[in-house]
Design a protein around this motif. Structure first.
Motif, PDB file in Angstrom:
ATOM      1  N   GLY A  43      72.734 -25.387-110.843  1.00  0.00           N
ATOM      2  CA  GLY A  43      71.389 -25.508-110.304  1.00  0.00           C
ATOM      3  C   GLY A  43      70.727 -26.827-110.646  1.00  0.00           C
ATOM      4  N   LEU A  44      71.416 -27.705-111.375  1.00  0.00           N
ATOM      5  CA  LEU A  44      70.844 -28.976-111.782  1.00  0.00           C
ATOM      6  C   LEU A  44      70.438 -29.813-110.575  1.00  0.00           C
ATOM      7  CD1 LEU A  44      70.155 -31.061-113.970  1.00  0.00           C
ATOM      8  CD2 LEU A  44      72.524 -31.847-113.835  1.00  0.00           C
ATOM      9  N   ALA A  51      62.122 -31.383-108.394  1.00  0.00           N
ATOM     10  CA  ALA A  51      61.266 -32.211-109.243  1.00  0.00           C
ATOM     11  C   ALA A  51      60.866 -33.492-108.521  1.00  0.00           C
ATOM     12  CB  ALA A  51      61.972 -32.538-110.558  1.00  0.00           C
ATOM     13  N   ALA A  52      61.800 -34.094-107.816  1.00  0.00           N
ATOM     14  CA  ALA A  52      61.491 -35.310-107.064  1.00  0.00           C
ATOM     15  C   ALA A  52      60.483 -35.016-105.957  1.00  0.00           C
ATOM     16  CB  ALA A  52      62.770 -35.908-106.477  1.00  0.00           C
ATOM     17  N   ASP A  58      52.756 -35.079-105.564  1.00  0.00           N
ATOM     18  CA  ASP A  58      51.653 -35.331-106.491  1.00  0.00           C
ATOM     19  C   ASP A  58      51.144 -36.768-106.424  1.00  0.00           C
ATOM     20  OD1 ASP A  58      51.868 -32.716-107.332  1.00  0.00           O
ATOM     21  OD2 ASP A  58      52.850 -33.197-109.235  1.00  0.00           O
ATOM     22  N   HIS A  59      52.029 -37.701-106.067  1.00  0.00           N
ATOM     23  CA  HIS A  59      51.681 -39.122-106.122  1.00  0.00           C
ATOM     24  C   HIS A  59      51.758 -39.817-104.769  1.00  0.00           C
ATOM     25  CE1 HIS A  59      51.607 -38.734-110.453  1.00  0.00           C
ATOM     26  NE2 HIS A  59      52.784 -38.148-110.396  1.00  0.00           N
ATOM     27  N   GLN A  60      51.770 -39.054-103.684  1.00  0.00           N
ATOM     28  CA  GLN A  60      51.905 -39.643-102.354  1.00  0.00           C
ATOM     29  C   GLN A  60      50.808 -40.653-102.067  1.00  0.00           C
ATOM     30  OE1 GLN A  60      54.604 -39.067-100.225  1.00  0.00           O
ATOM     31  NE2 GLN A  60      53.744 -40.910 -99.333  1.00  0.00           N
ATOM     32  N   ALA A  61      49.589 -40.391-102.510  1.00  0.00           N
ATOM     33  CA  ALA A  61      48.474 -41.304-102.259  1.00  0.00           C
ATOM     34  C   ALA A  61      48.733 -42.683-102.868  1.00  0.00           C
ATOM     35  CB  ALA A  61      47.176 -40.719-102.804  1.00  0.00           C
ATOM     36  N   VAL A  62      49.337 -42.719-104.036  1.00  0.00           N
ATOM     37  CA  VAL A  62      49.652 -43.997-104.689  1.00  0.00           C
ATOM     38  C   VAL A  62      50.660 -44.775-103.850  1.00  0.00           C
ATOM     39  CG1 VAL A  62      50.653 -45.071-106.745  1.00  0.00           C
ATOM     40  CG2 VAL A  62      49.137 -43.094-106.976  1.00  0.00           C
TER      41      VAL A  62
END
Length: 79
Positions: A43-44, A51-52, A58-62
């Protein structure tokens, strides 16, 4: 641990990618394929992709702001 030989047919492009990636990692093709299977089975790989995806969400705006700034900067140089 005893090893078992497996056979698989893949297209030439996949074979070349596997050879190059294995060489980049300093692994034999067999060891590289074994690592891929172990990562998949544990499952790694799925957890890494999840996670990616969360990071990007979470950071799409940046990333969007950086891309817009780059476009603006390139437009200024073109004039």
């Amino acid at each position: 641990m005893a090893k078992t030989q497996l056979g698989a047919r893949v297209n030439e492009d996949v074979a070349e990618l596997a050879k190059k990636r294995a060489a980049d990692l300093g692994l034999s093709i067999g060891d590289y394929l074994a690592r891929l299977v172990e990562d998949d089975a544990s499952g790694l790989r799925a957890r890494s992709v999840d996670a990616a995806a969360r990071f990007l969400a979470d950071h799409q705006a940046v990333f969007d702001a950086a891309e817009e700034a780059q476009k603006a900067s390139q437009g200024a140089h073109a004039a």
